[in-house]
Design an enzyme around this catalytic site. Structure first.
Site, PDB file in Angstrom:
ATOM      1  N   LYS A  72       0.885  -0.977   0.309  1.00 17.98           N
ATOM      2  CA  LYS A  72      -0.240  -0.220   0.022  1.00 17.98           C
ATOM      3  C   LYS A  72       1.140   1.314   0.518  1.00 17.98           C
ATOM      4  O   LYS A  72       0.307   2.304  -1.085  1.00 17.98           O
ATOM      5  CB  LYS A  72      -1.233  -0.268   0.693  1.00 17.98           C
ATOM      6  CG  LYS A  72      -0.452   0.244   2.452  1.00 17.98           C
ATOM      7  CD  LYS A  72      -1.555  -0.116   3.448  1.00 17.98           C
ATOM      8  CE  LYS A  72      -0.909  -0.340   5.024  1.00 17.98           C
ATOM      9  NZ  LYS A  72      -1.643  -0.988   6.020  1.00 17.98           N
ATOM     10  N   ARG A 110      -8.698  -1.043  16.417  1.00 17.86           N
ATOM     11  CA  ARG A 110      -9.324  -0.750  14.623  1.00 17.86           C
ATOM     12  C   ARG A 110     -10.096  -1.457  14.419  1.00 17.86           C
ATOM     13  O   ARG A 110     -11.714  -2.148  15.009  1.00 17.86           O
ATOM     14  CB  ARG A 110      -8.167  -0.390  13.868  1.00 17.86           C
ATOM     15  CG  ARG A 110      -8.323  -0.307  13.015  1.00 17.86           C
ATOM     16  CD  ARG A 110      -7.044   0.177  11.686  1.00 17.86           C
ATOM     17  NE  ARG A 110      -6.761  -0.928  11.188  1.00 17.86           N
ATOM     18  CZ  ARG A 110      -5.321  -0.906  10.327  1.00 17.86           C
ATOM     19  NH1 ARG A 110      -4.677   0.201  10.525  1.00 17.86           N
ATOM     20  NH2 ARG A 110      -5.376  -1.855   9.940  1.00 17.86           N
TER      21      ARG A 110
HETATM   22  C1  LIG Z   1      -0.526  -1.747   6.978  1.00 19.90           C
HETATM   23  C2  LIG Z   1      -0.948  -2.947   7.011  1.00 19.90           C
HETATM   24  C3  LIG Z   1      -0.303  -3.976   7.380  1.00 19.90           C
HETATM   25  C4  LIG Z   1       0.944  -3.293   6.947  1.00 19.90           C
HETATM   26  O1  LIG Z   1       1.781  -3.393   8.656  1.00 19.90           O
HETATM   27  P1  LIG Z   1       3.471  -2.704   8.426  1.00 19.90           P
HETATM   28  O2  LIG Z   1       3.514  -2.342   9.671  1.00 19.90           O
HETATM   29  O3  LIG Z   1       3.054  -1.896   7.161  1.00 19.90           O
HETATM   30  O4  LIG Z   1       3.773  -3.860   8.429  1.00 19.90           O
HETATM   31  C5  LIG Z   1      -0.605  -4.765   7.525  1.00 19.90           C
HETATM   32  N1  LIG Z   1      -2.273  -5.725   8.080  1.00 19.90           N
HETATM   33  C6  LIG Z   1      -3.175  -4.207   8.247  1.00 19.90           C
HETATM   34  C7  LIG Z   1      -4.442  -4.456   8.333  1.00 19.90           C
HETATM   35  C8  LIG Z   1      -2.687  -3.066   7.048  1.00 19.90           C
HETATM   36  O5  LIG Z   1      -3.919  -2.402   7.393  1.00 19.90           O
END
Ligand SMILES: *Cc1c(COP(=O)(O)O)cnc(C)c1O
Length: 362
Positions: free
Chosen positions: A36, A131
Site C-alpha cells: 500500500k 481498529r
Molecule cells: C498496513 C497494514 C499492514 C502492514 O503493516 P506494516 O506495519 O506496514 O507492516 C498489515 N495489515 C493490515 C491490516 C494493514 O492495514
C-alpha cells in the site's frame, strides 16, 4: 534529473524481503508483502514476488487493480474490509479479502456467484488495538454464517495490532489468536489454512519466541520498505534503511539569524517553533530552503544527512540549517519514515524513479 522525486531501489527492497522471508520461514510463517505504501507499484510487486513472498496484500482495490494491470498473477489479499460499493471489483481482482461484517461477506458471496468465481476470506478478530475486527466472542458465529455462503472459502482468521493504539503483539494475544483458530476448526470440523498474526509490529514477538503456535502468516509492509520495525522504529539487523529515499533541490542558501525578529503570532501551520531551542548545541549559521513541503512530506518524519538540521516546513518550503553554505541547485537526499513516505507517494509533485541495480552491501 527532476526534483523533488522519490527513488525506489528494487534490489534493496528485494534484499530486505528475502531476509524477512527467511526469518519468518524459520518459524513456519509465510509473508504477505504489503504494497500500500508503494500504491501497488507493479515493479515493486514483482521484486517482492521474486524475493519469495507467498502473496501480495494491499488496503485499496485501486492498488490491487494496478498490480494486476502490471501483469502480476500471485495471490493478492485486500487487507481493508471491502466496501459494498466496490464489491464486484474486489471479487474480480483480489483472491482474498479481510472481513469483519456479515453484510459485506454476503455481498461478496453474491458477487462471486454473479461473476462465477470463488473468493477466499480471512475473518479479522479484535484483540485490543481497537481498529478492525469482530469481537472474540462473536467469531465462532460469524465463521459459521460465512461457511453457509456460496462461492466463499473461509481461508482463515487474522488480527491487526499496533496500528491504531500501539498495542504490542505478544505471547498472550498471539496465543489467543491460535486458540480461536483451534476452536473454529473444532466447532465446524474444518481446517483453516491461514492464521494471519499481524504486521511489521509482530517482528519483535517473532524474534522472542520458540514457537509461533498456529500463526503462519505475517503481513509485512514497513519493515520491508524501510528496514525498521514500527514499535520502536529501530533498524532491523541486516536490512537496508535507504531502499526508498526522497531527493529535494536547494533553492536558497543564506546566512540568517537563528531566532526570528519581531512579534510572534501563529505560523502557516500553527504555533511558531522555538528555533533557538532546537539549534542551541550547534550554531549552524546557514539557512537553506529546499523545494519540498508539507504537501509532499511530514517534516518530522524525514531523516536528513548528518550535516543538516531540519528546522521546519510550510506547504512548499523545507527549511534546513547547516554549518556550510549549500550550493543552489544541488540535491539533498532524505530517508522518509512511514508517514512521510505515504504522503510523498500520494503527492502529485513527486515522480518516482525506480532503480534496479545489483544490491550493494551497506
Ligand atoms: C498496513 C497494514 C499492514 C502492514 O503493516 P506494516 O506495519 O506496514 O507492516 C498489515 N495489515 C493490515 C491490516 C494493514 O492495514
Amino acid at each position: 534529473m527532476t526534483a523533488p522525486r522519490i527513488e525506489i531501489d528494487l534490489a534493496k527492497i528485494g534484499h530486505n524481503a528475502r531476509v524477512l522471508v527467511a526469518a519468518c520461514a524459520a518459524r513456519g510463517i509465510s509473508v504477505a508483502a504489503v504494497t500500500k505504501a508503494m500504491l501497488g507499484c507493479p515493479e515493486v510487486g514483482a521484486a517482492l514476488v521474486a524475493a519469495g513472498v507467498s502473496s501480495l496484500a494491499d488496503s485499496r482495490i485501486e492498488n490491487i487493480e494496478r498490480l494486476r494491470r502490471g501483469g502480476l498473477t500471485p495471490p493478492v489479499m485486500l487487507i481493508r474490509s471491502p466496501m459494498l460499493s466496490q464489491i464486484d471489483r474486489v471479487v474480480a481482482s483480489a483472491d482474498i479479502s479481510c472481513n469483519t461484517e456479515y453484510g459485506i461477506l454476503r455481498a461478496l458471496s453474491a458477487a462471486a456467484v454473479r461473476l462465477d468465481r470463488r473468493h477466499a476470506v480471512v475473518l479479522m478478530v479484535e484483540l485490543g488495538d481497537l481498529r478492525e475486527g469482530v469481537l472474540p466472542e462473536c467469531l465462532i458465529e460469524l465463521a459459521g454464517r460465512t461457511l453457509g455462503l456460496a462461492n466463499l472459502d473461509l481461508r482463515g482468521i487474522g488480527t491487526n495490532l499496533a496500528c491504531q493504539s500501539g498495542v504490542v503483539p505478544d505471547e498472550t494475544n498471539m496465543a489467543q489468536l491460535s486458540a480461536m483458530a483451534d476452536s473454529v476448526e473444532a466447532t465446524y470440523g474444518i481446517e483453516l489454512k491461514t492464521v494471519s498474526g499481524g504486521n511489521s509490529a509482530n517482528l519483535l514477538w517473532l524474534s522472542d519466541i520458540e514457537d509461533a503456535g498456529r500463526v503462519n502468516e505475517l503481513r509485512l509492509g514497513e519493515s520491508i520498505l524501510l528496514g525498521r520495525q514500527p514499535l520502536t522504529r529501530g533498524p532491523i539487523d541486516g536490512l537496508h534503511l535507504d531502499a526508498v529515499s526522497i531527493v529535494a533541490e536547494v533553492i536558497e542558501s543564506k546566512r540568517k539569524a537563528t531566532t526570528p525578529t519581531g512579534q510572534l503570532g501563529q505560523t502557516a501551520f500553527g504555533q511558531p517553533r522555538l528555533r533557538c531551542e532546537l539549534d542551541s548545541s550547534v550554531r549552524r549559521p546557514w539557512q537553506s530552503l529546499l523545494a519540498l513541503g508539507r504537501q509532499d512530506i511530514d517534516p518530522d518524519g524525514l531523516l536528513a544527512p548528518d550535516q543538516l538540521l531540519i528546522d521546519g516546513a510550510s506547504s512548499d518550503h523545507l527549511v534546513v540549517r547547516s554549518e556550510e553554505r549549500l550550493t543552489i541547485g544541488s540535491e539533498i537526499r532524505f530517508m522518509p519514515d512511514y508517514a512521510s513516505l505515504v504522503r510523498a507517494m500520494t503527492s502529485p509533485f513527486l515522480p518516482r524513479f525506480i532503480r534496479s541495480g545489483t544490491p550493494g552491501l551497506r
